[in-house]
Design an enzyme around this catalytic site. Sequence first.
Site, mmCIF file in Angstrom:
data_model
loop_
_atom_site.group_PDB
_atom_site.id
_atom_site.type_symbol
_atom_site.label_atom_id
_atom_site.label_comp_id
_atom_site.label_asym_id
_atom_site.label_seq_id
_atom_site.Cartn_x
_atom_site.Cartn_y
_atom_site.Cartn_z
ATOM 1 N N SER A 77 0.877 -1.176 0.000
ATOM 2 C CA SER A 77 0.000 0.000 0.000
ATOM 3 C C SER A 77 0.909 1.219 0.000
ATOM 4 O O SER A 77 2.030 1.157 0.514
ATOM 5 C CB SER A 77 -0.849 0.021 1.273
ATOM 6 N N TYR A 84 -0.981 -0.822 10.235
ATOM 7 C CA TYR A 84 -1.159 -1.104 8.798
ATOM 8 C C TYR A 84 0.047 -0.590 8.014
ATOM 9 O O TYR A 84 0.641 -1.308 7.207
ATOM 10 C CB TYR A 84 -2.453 -0.431 8.321
HETATM 11 N N1 NAP Z 1 -8.642 -0.988 -0.859
HETATM 12 C C1 NAP Z 1 -7.588 -0.176 -0.779
HETATM 13 O O1 NAP Z 1 -7.718 1.067 -0.816
HETATM 14 C C2 NAP Z 1 -6.207 -0.752 -0.679
HETATM 15 C C3 NAP Z 1 -5.127 0.111 -0.859
HETATM 16 C C4 NAP Z 1 -3.833 -0.363 -0.771
HETATM 17 C C5 NAP Z 1 -3.623 -1.693 -0.508
HETATM 18 N N2 NAP Z 1 -4.672 -2.526 -0.312
HETATM 19 C C6 NAP Z 1 -4.372 -3.943 -0.014
HETATM 20 O O2 NAP Z 1 -4.965 -4.750 -1.007
HETATM 21 C C7 NAP Z 1 -5.283 -6.031 -0.457
HETATM 22 C C8 NAP Z 1 -6.733 -6.343 -0.752
HETATM 23 O O3 NAP Z 1 -7.522 -5.292 -0.213
HETATM 24 P P1 NAP Z 1 -9.055 -5.065 -0.623
HETATM 25 O O4 NAP Z 1 -9.312 -3.624 -0.476
HETATM 26 O O5 NAP Z 1 -9.344 -5.759 -1.885
HETATM 27 O O6 NAP Z 1 -9.756 -5.824 0.614
HETATM 28 P P2 NAP Z 1 -11.252 -6.381 0.770
HETATM 29 O O7 NAP Z 1 -12.126 -5.848 -0.262
HETATM 30 O O8 NAP Z 1 -11.581 -6.179 2.216
HETATM 31 O O9 NAP Z 1 -11.047 -7.960 0.508
HETATM 32 C C9 NAP Z 1 -10.187 -8.681 1.340
HETATM 33 C C10 NAP Z 1 -10.057 -10.098 0.828
HETATM 34 O O10 NAP Z 1 -9.072 -10.754 1.620
HETATM 35 C C11 NAP Z 1 -9.635 -11.928 2.191
HETATM 36 N N3 NAP Z 1 -8.999 -12.163 3.477
HETATM 37 C C12 NAP Z 1 -8.881 -11.310 4.527
HETATM 38 N N4 NAP Z 1 -8.206 -11.920 5.527
HETATM 39 C C13 NAP Z 1 -7.900 -13.155 5.077
HETATM 40 C C14 NAP Z 1 -7.234 -14.272 5.650
HETATM 41 N N5 NAP Z 1 -6.730 -14.222 6.884
HETATM 42 N N6 NAP Z 1 -7.127 -15.405 4.920
HETATM 43 C C15 NAP Z 1 -7.615 -15.469 3.656
HETATM 44 N N7 NAP Z 1 -8.252 -14.457 3.057
HETATM 45 C C16 NAP Z 1 -8.398 -13.323 3.784
HETATM 46 C C17 NAP Z 1 -11.128 -11.689 2.244
HETATM 47 O O11 NAP Z 1 -11.793 -12.957 2.259
HETATM 48 P P3 NAP Z 1 -13.324 -13.161 2.810
HETATM 49 O O12 NAP Z 1 -14.102 -11.973 2.351
HETATM 50 O O13 NAP Z 1 -13.729 -14.451 2.185
HETATM 51 O O14 NAP Z 1 -13.268 -13.245 4.300
HETATM 52 C C18 NAP Z 1 -11.331 -10.900 0.938
HETATM 53 O O15 NAP Z 1 -11.390 -11.790 -0.154
HETATM 54 C C19 NAP Z 1 -4.948 -5.935 1.029
HETATM 55 O O16 NAP Z 1 -3.666 -6.497 1.261
HETATM 56 C C20 NAP Z 1 -4.929 -4.436 1.302
HETATM 57 O O17 NAP Z 1 -4.118 -4.097 2.389
HETATM 58 C C21 NAP Z 1 -5.960 -2.105 -0.395
#
Ligand code: NAP
Length: 246
Positions: free
Chosen positions: A138, A153
């Site tokens: 991130s 984070y």
């Molecule tokens: N959204 C942003 O603005 C942003 C920005 C920078 C970086 N990121 C990074 O991008 C990645 C994905 O983020 P996102 O925004 O797409 O998140 P999200 O929409 O909340 O989705 C998270 C996903 O991760 C899964 N997950 C969470 N904990 C887990 C675990 N312990 N074991 C297996 N699966 C797990 C969830 O599965 P279930 O739903 O099945 O529980 C879901 O499929 C993360 O690493 C986050 O830090 C996000």
Amino acid sequence: MNLKNKVVLVTGASKGIGRATAIAFAKEGCSVVINFKSDLKSAQEVLNECNKYSKGNITIKADVTNENEVKGIFKKIKDKFTHLDVLVNNAGIFDSNDSPTNIKAFENVYENNFLSCVLVTKYALELMNEGKIVNVSSIHGRLGHGSSEAIAYSAFKAALESYTKNLAKELAPKILVNAIAPGRVATPMWGNPDDKEQEELGKVHLIKRMIQPEEIAESIVYLVKNDAVCGEILTVDGGMSLITLG
Ligand SMILES: NC(=O)c1ccc[n+]([C@@H]2O[C@H](COP(=O)([O-])OP(=O)(O)OC[C@H]3O[C@@H](n4cnc5c(N)ncnc54)[C@H](OP(=O)(O)O)[C@@H]3O)[C@@H](O)[C@H]2O)c1
């Protein structure tokens, strides 16, 4: 790397960036392993979408913080495919209790956003002779970025970036390791923001909108296809870091 028929594991692929990434790899002709923790219905929807484009896709329910469950992912991959070509360490959380003094939140974020990647990578390497690893960091992981409400984070995303670079040194040239550092991406992590909320949240970017998960997925596919990028942290933050520095 020619992606046709490659075996790709995307952790946390039931929604958000992981979902878009799984579908993007299926569009390239890959067999995608769709890992998820709890949301079976959404994982099934991702599987159905992937099956429109490629064959051999599967879902695997496993908590990537749990070593036995991680071992289970790779047993299934070994049984079905014998090997793995690409790993995307995407699964992650934002802990709303994150604060400078909340040790429990630090432990939770450490396990879900950092140690899980180390664990998954350890077992992935047993099935990878040649291939690619992309860690999803991130822009908050960049030193000096982030805020006190995202202190754990930011710290563990920074750790992930350091881990990415040192792992790249260890595994090249057979396995190339990179990471991606997104800005604010419109996903369920932000509570599935509507257009108005996205406009507000997007104001921190020079592009004046939130980033879409497909734009991150496209960049991850790029990192995997390209055979010269190694140990890089690719910033896809809509210019957010320039505003922060300004
Ligand atoms: N959204 C942003 O603005 C942003 C920005 C920078 C970086 N990121 C990074 O991008 C990645 C994905 O983020 P996102 O925004 O797409 O998140 P999200 O929409 O909340 O989705 C998270 C996903 O991760 C899964 N997950 C969470 N904990 C887990 C675990 N312990 N074991 C297996 N699966 C797990 C969830 O599965 P279930 O739903 O099945 O529980 C879901 O499929 C993360 O690493 C986050 O830090 C996000």
